[in-house]
Design a protein around this motif. Structure first.
Motif, mmCIF file in Angstrom:
data_model
loop_
_atom_site.group_PDB
_atom_site.id
_atom_site.type_symbol
_atom_site.label_atom_id
_atom_site.label_comp_id
_atom_site.label_asym_id
_atom_site.label_seq_id
_atom_site.Cartn_x
_atom_site.Cartn_y
_atom_site.Cartn_z
ATOM 1 N N GLY A 141 34.637 41.487 38.871
ATOM 2 C CA GLY A 141 34.777 40.332 39.736
ATOM 3 C C GLY A 141 34.345 40.686 41.153
ATOM 4 O O GLY A 141 34.040 41.839 41.467
ATOM 5 N N ALA A 154 43.837 35.747 47.605
ATOM 6 C CA ALA A 154 44.941 36.659 47.292
ATOM 7 C C ALA A 154 45.140 37.663 48.418
ATOM 8 O O ALA A 154 46.279 38.033 48.738
ATOM 9 C CB ALA A 154 44.654 37.379 45.973
ATOM 10 N N ASN A 179 39.035 38.708 45.735
ATOM 11 C CA ASN A 179 39.818 37.493 45.857
ATOM 12 C C ASN A 179 40.298 37.374 47.297
ATOM 13 O O ASN A 179 41.304 37.973 47.683
ATOM 14 C CB ASN A 179 40.999 37.513 44.885
ATOM 15 C CG ASN A 179 41.692 36.175 44.763
ATOM 16 O OD1 ASN A 179 41.801 35.430 45.733
ATOM 17 N ND2 ASN A 179 42.176 35.865 43.569
ATOM 18 N N GLY A 188 44.099 42.486 38.646
ATOM 19 C CA GLY A 188 43.752 41.072 38.585
ATOM 20 C C GLY A 188 44.839 40.228 37.956
ATOM 21 O O GLY A 188 46.015 40.552 37.984
ATOM 22 N N GLU A 189 44.439 39.095 37.388
ATOM 23 C CA GLU A 189 45.371 38.155 36.799
ATOM 24 C C GLU A 189 45.721 38.629 35.396
ATOM 25 O O GLU A 189 45.102 38.250 34.422
ATOM 26 C CB GLU A 189 44.756 36.752 36.745
ATOM 27 C CG GLU A 189 44.385 36.205 38.114
ATOM 28 C CD GLU A 189 45.609 35.957 38.972
ATOM 29 O OE1 GLU A 189 46.694 35.761 38.394
ATOM 30 O OE2 GLU A 189 45.477 35.956 40.200
ATOM 31 N N TYR A 215 41.686 42.819 43.639
ATOM 32 C CA TYR A 215 41.500 41.780 44.649
ATOM 33 C C TYR A 215 40.450 42.141 45.684
ATOM 34 O O TYR A 215 39.939 41.268 46.382
ATOM 35 C CB TYR A 215 42.833 41.470 45.343
ATOM 36 C CG TYR A 215 43.855 40.852 44.418
ATOM 37 C CD1 TYR A 215 43.459 39.951 43.429
ATOM 38 C CD2 TYR A 215 45.204 41.164 44.519
ATOM 39 C CE1 TYR A 215 44.379 39.386 42.569
ATOM 40 C CE2 TYR A 215 46.137 40.601 43.667
ATOM 41 C CZ TYR A 215 45.723 39.718 42.692
ATOM 42 O OH TYR A 215 46.632 39.158 41.832
ATOM 43 N N ASN A 217 36.650 43.383 46.807
ATOM 44 C CA ASN A 217 35.312 43.181 46.249
ATOM 45 C C ASN A 217 34.665 44.545 46.043
ATOM 46 O O ASN A 217 34.143 45.149 46.969
ATOM 47 C CB ASN A 217 34.472 42.328 47.202
ATOM 48 C CG ASN A 217 33.110 41.989 46.633
ATOM 49 O OD1 ASN A 217 32.687 42.529 45.614
ATOM 50 N ND2 ASN A 217 32.403 41.094 47.294
#
Length: 593
Positions: free
Chosen positions: A511, A517, A514, A527-528, A309, A311
């Motif tokens: 990624g 999140a 988030n 992550g997911e 989540y 960066n």
């Protein structure tokens, strides 16, 4: 009409396990899998070490079929230097088959009654008492999109125990937002406590916990005496309690102010977080402006990301601007060990403000990372890049030592022979340009990263892996192979075109965090995590319990004919495919900092 399978047909189940579902395999079919991955060599106490899973659970043997069980390991080492290599430890009885300056070759082959129950490990060191370095050069390949020459600069710290490290002024910035509750924050605290006890009495430190507010152990630096360290540990245990949101700019600005007057020590900031915030580019700009206005040694900023989540490209960019180190933990159990290593390594500065003559006189020079980091006692310094022009026969690296005296060393220049230098540069270049593309919000850099990814077959944030059905000839079974990477721009065109069935795999990138999140205080993780069918989940759990890895590639290659059930098990539990999780690691021989 073209059938396009959904993304769920393949992807990372965990950071270290890649799952691919084979829709149908006929009995007696031959399955061939070829996998390429990059894996970092750990460097500790002057030794490089490699560990490759080489232990096999019992269920890898084809049911009701006797096969020839042969184990073979071929190991080739090319250090890129002319120094003597010394083999230190090995898990298997390797036979030396080649020895040259800077190179070694080994072979192990044996017929066995049972598969190996020991992972393959190997360590070696480069014989050198003092620090040394050099330049490796390589011309671009004919199909290279960038026709500039390639270089790789390395500087080894040597194994001189008398080498002195800089005195340190350290500010530890620890995320204590609600998402860090429980094991994440406890692991961070344990790593911090170990780091505090490693400090010298000449060092100074303070601790700042942050959520929406900041909580400081001391508003100024404290000398690292035993009594002060004990007091800091007690304060941390009592006051750093996970709750609330996250604000990174406020504690980072406070840390820069605290280190403003550091002059005789190297100022260090360690930022540990599991979340993303909206003002990350502003944070980079603030730090960049502050460092530009500092004197001889500006604050070194090292960053550590927890889970998916946060960066990671923001953290990477911040460490590049601050000439520090970056690392990450993708699983809770790895937080403490990796963070302890980051604290220890990034704190051991032996040469600061390193510059290389002649680079400024070359044309179109691009260096990755753009700011050359310090030389640390724990890891070699490796910087790569592109250029136009002619390198001289020798170069000189200069820097600043702990006693404020000058450091100089001559660097030999040689052609890279037997080393895929273009791949090393590509991995580093993709990561650096991706961070730059995020920071500058540059579509041009995004396109450049996508092209590099396609050219070198390396994953990126702007490309996707596809599985394309191959021509099976007279066979009825469908065979799939990982053929190439396509940019998102061309992805829809490939999907819409007439041709074989295409399976679009999940993205293998990190990624860009988030923020939502993070605002919801979602617990950090990979992550997911998508749910596969019950059979796949059961198989992955079984593999984790048995050996924490899956079947080895060489086992599959020995199976000339297998039934449906075994084929699915072998495919889903292939440890070589699980090594796709290692693609985030640098190809160069150093820690991922």
């Amino acid at each position: 009409m073209l059938k396009v399978a959904k993304t769920r047909d393949g992807g990372l189940f965990r950071p270290d396990i890649f799952v691919l579902t084979i829709p149908q395999v006929e009995g007696g079919a031959n399955i061939s899998v070829k996998v390429r991955w990059s894996q970092k060599l750990l460097y500790n106490a002057g030794q490089f070490s490699l560990c490759v899973p080489f232990s096999f659970p019992e269920f890898v043997n084809p049911a009701a079929k006797v096969v020839s069980q042969t184990e073979k390991i071929e190991l080739n080492i090319n250090s890129g230097t002319s120094k003597e290599l010394l083999c230190k430890n090995t898990s298997h009885p390797l036979k030396e088959i080649r020895r040259q300056a800077g190179q070694l070759g080994f072979l192990y082959e044996a017929d066995v009654k049972a598969w190996s129950s020991t992972d393959f490990t190997f360590s070696y060191e480069i014989s050198s008492h003092d620090s040394f370095g050099g330049f490796l050069l390589q011309s671009p390949l004919a199909n290279d999109l960038d026709q500039r020459e390639i270089f790789c600069f390395y500087l080894f710290p040597g194994n001189n125990e008398k080498t002195k490290v800089f005195k340190k002024d350290i500010v530890y910035l620890l995320d204590m937002s609600g998402s860090m509750q429980g094991k994440p924050l406890e692991n961070v605290k344990h790593a911090l406590f170990s780091a505090l006890f490693e400090l010298s009495p000449e060092d100074s430190f303070t601790i700042i916990g942050f959520n929406e507010e900041i909580h400081m152990f001391s508003s100024s630096l404290e000398v690292a005496k035993f009594e002060t360290i004990e007091k800091a540990i007690q304060w941390t245990s009592d006051n750093l309690v996970a709750r609330g949101g996250a604000n990174i700019l406020l504690p980072l600005t406070q840390a820069l102010d605290i280190l403003h007057n550091s002059s005789e020590s190297v100022p260090l900031i360690f930022l540990v977080t599991d979340g993303a915030v909206e003002d990350e580019r502003q944070i980079c700009n603030v730090v960049k402006g502050h460092i530009t206005n500092r004197g001889t040694i500006s604050p070194r900023i090292s960053t550590f990301g927890i889970g998916a989540y946060c960066n990671h490209y923001f953290l990477k960019m911040l460490s590049v601007i601050g000439r520090g180190c970056y690392d990450a933990a993708w699983e809770l159990d790895s937080i403490e060990a990796r963070l302890r290593r980051l604290f220890a390594t990034a704190s051991s500065v032996t040469v600061a403000n390193i510059t290389i003559d002649t680079l400024d006189h070359l044309n179109e020079v691009e260096v990755y990372p753009s700011c050359i980091p310090d030389l640390l006692s724990g890891i070699p310094l490796i910087v790569s890049g592109r250029y136009q022009g002619n390198f001289p026969g020798t170069l000189k690296a200069s820097g600043l030592l702990e006693d404020n005296s000058s450091f100089e060393t001559n660097l030999t220049v040689q052609k890279a022979k037997g080393i895929a230098l273009d791949k090393v540069v590509a991995r580093q270049q993709i990561e650096h340009l991706t961070a730059q593309a995020w920071y500058l919000e540059s579509k041009q850099l995004e396109d450049e990263v996508a092209k590099l990814s396609i050219q070198n077959g390396l994953p990126s944030e702007y490309t996707r892996f596809l599985l394309i059905q191959t021509d099976t000839g007279n066979q009825n079974s469908e065979l799939y192979g990982l053929q190439r990477v396509l940019s998102k721009i061309n992805l829809q065109k490939a999907v819409d075109s007439k041709g074989p069935k295409i399976i679009v795999l999940q993205s293998l990138g990190f990624g860009f965090g988030n923020v939502a999140a993070t605002a919801d205080n979602a617990a950090p993780g990979f992550g997911e995590t998508k749910m596969y069918d019950q059979g796949t989940n059961a198989l992955v759990k079984a593999a984790s319990r048995l050996c924490d890895c899956c079947c080895c590639m060489c086992v599959i290659q020995t199976c000339s004919a297998i039934n449906n059930q075994c084929a699915i098990v072998l495919t889903q539990l292939c440890s070589a495919l699980s090594c796709f999780g290692c693609l985030s690691c640098c190809a160069e021989v150093c820690c991922d900092f």
